[in-house]
Design a protein around this motif. Structure first.
Motif, PDB file in Angstrom:
ATOM      1  N   PHE A  87      34.955 -13.886  -8.092  1.00  0.00           N
ATOM      2  CA  PHE A  87      35.474 -13.064  -9.071  1.00  0.00           C
ATOM      3  C   PHE A  87      35.598 -11.507  -9.270  1.00  0.00           C
ATOM      4  CE2 PHE A  87      35.451 -11.826 -13.400  1.00  0.00           C
ATOM      5  CZ  PHE A  87      37.186 -11.237 -12.889  1.00  0.00           C
ATOM      6  N   GLU A  88      33.625 -11.408  -8.548  1.00  0.00           N
ATOM      7  CA  GLU A  88      34.051 -10.353  -8.370  1.00  0.00           C
ATOM      8  C   GLU A  88      34.299  -8.927  -7.393  1.00  0.00           C
ATOM      9  OE1 GLU A  88      29.114  -7.262  -8.208  1.00  0.00           O
ATOM     10  OE2 GLU A  88      29.382 -10.122  -7.601  1.00  0.00           O
ATOM     11  N   GLU A  89      34.486  -9.644  -6.673  1.00  0.00           N
ATOM     12  CA  GLU A  89      35.394  -9.045  -4.902  1.00  0.00           C
ATOM     13  C   GLU A  89      36.962  -9.352  -5.836  1.00  0.00           C
ATOM     14  OE1 GLU A  89      37.060 -11.399  -1.298  1.00  0.00           O
ATOM     15  OE2 GLU A  89      35.170 -10.916  -0.950  1.00  0.00           O
ATOM     16  N   ILE A  90      37.566  -9.882  -6.039  1.00  0.00           N
ATOM     17  CA  ILE A  90      38.621  -9.785  -6.863  1.00  0.00           C
ATOM     18  C   ILE A  90      38.737  -8.778  -7.612  1.00  0.00           C
ATOM     19  CG2 ILE A  90      40.008 -11.224  -8.830  1.00  0.00           C
ATOM     20  CD1 ILE A  90      39.132 -13.344  -7.491  1.00  0.00           C
ATOM     21  N   GLN A 119      38.573  -5.331  -6.093  1.00  0.00           N
ATOM     22  CA  GLN A 119      39.660  -4.967  -6.085  1.00  0.00           C
ATOM     23  C   GLN A 119      40.352  -4.259  -7.149  1.00  0.00           C
ATOM     24  OE1 GLN A 119      39.964  -4.012  -2.635  1.00  0.00           O
ATOM     25  NE2 GLN A 119      42.342  -3.640  -3.033  1.00  0.00           N
ATOM     26  N   TYR A 120      40.723  -5.488  -8.328  1.00  0.00           N
ATOM     27  CA  TYR A 120      41.478  -4.592  -9.150  1.00  0.00           C
ATOM     28  C   TYR A 120      41.398  -2.802  -9.156  1.00  0.00           C
ATOM     29  CZ  TYR A 120      44.309  -3.921 -13.408  1.00  0.00           C
ATOM     30  OH  TYR A 120      45.068  -3.790 -13.629  1.00  0.00           O
ATOM     31  N   LEU A 121      39.558  -3.031  -9.449  1.00  0.00           N
ATOM     32  CA  LEU A 121      39.298  -1.255 -10.479  1.00  0.00           C
ATOM     33  C   LEU A 121      39.025  -0.806  -9.142  1.00  0.00           C
ATOM     34  CD1 LEU A 121      36.177  -3.140 -12.329  1.00  0.00           C
ATOM     35  CD2 LEU A 121      38.106  -2.201 -12.864  1.00  0.00           C
ATOM     36  N   TYR A 122      39.679  -1.143  -7.883  1.00  0.00           N
ATOM     37  CA  TYR A 122      39.633  -0.216  -7.101  1.00  0.00           C
ATOM     38  C   TYR A 122      41.490   0.140  -6.747  1.00  0.00           C
ATOM     39  CZ  TYR A 122      40.656   1.472  -2.079  1.00  0.00           C
ATOM     40  OH  TYR A 122      40.557   2.877  -1.265  1.00  0.00           O
ATOM     41  N   GLN A 123      41.789  -0.459  -7.002  1.00  0.00           N
ATOM     42  CA  GLN A 123      43.235  -0.174  -7.490  1.00  0.00           C
ATOM     43  C   GLN A 123      44.035   0.575  -7.940  1.00  0.00           C
ATOM     44  OE1 GLN A 123      46.110  -0.355  -4.817  1.00  0.00           O
ATOM     45  NE2 GLN A 123      43.978  -1.560  -3.164  1.00  0.00           N
ATOM     46  N   MET A 124      42.855  -0.338  -9.375  1.00  0.00           N
ATOM     47  CA  MET A 124      43.819   1.172 -10.798  1.00  0.00           C
ATOM     48  C   MET A 124      42.781   2.685 -10.744  1.00  0.00           C
ATOM     49  SD  MET A 124      41.628   0.408 -14.555  1.00  0.00           S
ATOM     50  CE  MET A 124      40.036   1.675 -13.746  1.00  0.00           C
ATOM     51  N   PHE A 125      41.410   2.668  -9.951  1.00  0.00           N
ATOM     52  CA  PHE A 125      41.024   4.230  -9.876  1.00  0.00           C
ATOM     53  C   PHE A 125      41.714   5.124  -8.410  1.00  0.00           C
ATOM     54  CE2 PHE A 125      37.713   2.215 -11.783  1.00  0.00           C
ATOM     55  CZ  PHE A 125      36.899   2.642 -12.576  1.00  0.00           C
ATOM     56  N   LEU A 166      45.380 -18.858  -8.074  1.00  0.00           N
ATOM     57  CA  LEU A 166      45.506 -18.566  -9.567  1.00  0.00           C
ATOM     58  C   LEU A 166      44.558 -17.994 -10.846  1.00  0.00           C
ATOM     59  CD1 LEU A 166      46.357 -20.447 -12.059  1.00  0.00           C
ATOM     60  CD2 LEU A 166      44.943 -22.562 -11.783  1.00  0.00           C
ATOM     61  N   LEU A 167      43.040 -18.287  -9.959  1.00  0.00           N
ATOM     62  CA  LEU A 167      41.871 -17.200 -10.779  1.00  0.00           C
ATOM     63  C   LEU A 167      42.720 -15.658 -11.026  1.00  0.00           C
ATOM     64  CD1 LEU A 167      39.082 -17.266 -11.977  1.00  0.00           C
ATOM     65  CD2 LEU A 167      37.975 -16.658  -9.650  1.00  0.00           C
ATOM     66  N   GLU A 168      42.164 -15.197  -9.633  1.00  0.00           N
ATOM     67  CA  GLU A 168      43.208 -14.337  -9.677  1.00  0.00           C
ATOM     68  C   GLU A 168      43.954 -13.884 -11.066  1.00  0.00           C
ATOM     69  OE1 GLU A 168      44.860 -10.749  -6.575  1.00  0.00           O
ATOM     70  OE2 GLU A 168      43.890 -12.294  -6.172  1.00  0.00           O
TER      71      GLU A 168
END
Length: 191
Positions: A106-109, A112-118, A54-56
């Motif tokens: 949250f930092e891990e979430i 991971q999101y930024l990694y996918q974006m880059f 849910l946080l994600e």
């Protein structure tokens, strides 16, 4: 049916955000979230496995979807600016989110999101021909930038002394991106 589903998802996300105004994430239960959202507890599991998912979902709904639209339109730099603007808009919530540590933090979430974006950007556009750049795999480059951006965001959001606007942080982030550490330090001052 789809509108009702979207409305329920938003109720759950807003319920979590409301609860995090007064409680730490680890003290919040699924039952508390569903009570706040005004839905039955089993309904929660039609949308999310647990409160971490849910946080994600909150991040994805608040920020991720808008960034993805901009990236699809070739506006990657604007996507970074939107990231900072949206975090600033709901800074208190994200400050609490950064308190979540360990697995599913949250930092891990965010990383991971930024990694996918880059990675998406690196796969979409070829790397410029520069000495030394071709030795790095795209995954290494994406990881480097995702960790550094997440670190900048965490410092900005969690440090009470960093009262900078989203525009100031965006400019500062681009300064870091375009300069080496040796461009930023003044050795003359130390002598």
């Amino acid at each position: 049916m789809e509108r009702k589903r979207e409305a329920t998802r938003i109720l759950l996300e807003e319920g979590l955000k409301e609860l995090m105004r007064t409680r730490s994430f680890d003290k919040i239960t699924v039952k508390m979230i569903t009570d706040e959202a005004g839905v039955l507890r089993p309904t929660f599991y039609n949308y999310y496995r647990d409160k971490y998912e849910l946080l994600e979902g909150v991040f994805q709904g608040d920020i991720g979807e808008r960034m993805e639209e901009l990236i699809q339109d070739g506006m990657e730099e604007d996507a970074i600016r939107v990231l900072f603007l949206r975090l600033e808009r709901d800074r208190a919530f994200y400050k609490k989110a950064f308190e979540i540590t360990g697995q599913n933090s949250f930092e891990e979430i965010l990383e991971q999101y930024l990694y996918q974006m880059f990675m998406e950007c690196l796969l979409k556009y070829p790397l410029k021909t520069q000495p030394g750049i071709k030795i790095w795999k795209e995954e290494v480059i994406a990881k480097y930038y995702s960790i550094s951006l997440a670190s900048v965001i965490k410092g900005w959001i969690t440090e009470d002394k960093m009262e900078m606007s989203a525009d100031e942080v965006t400019k500062g982030y681009y300064l870091l991106l375009t300069h080496s550490i040796f461009d930023l330090i003044d050795k003359k001052e130390h002598l």
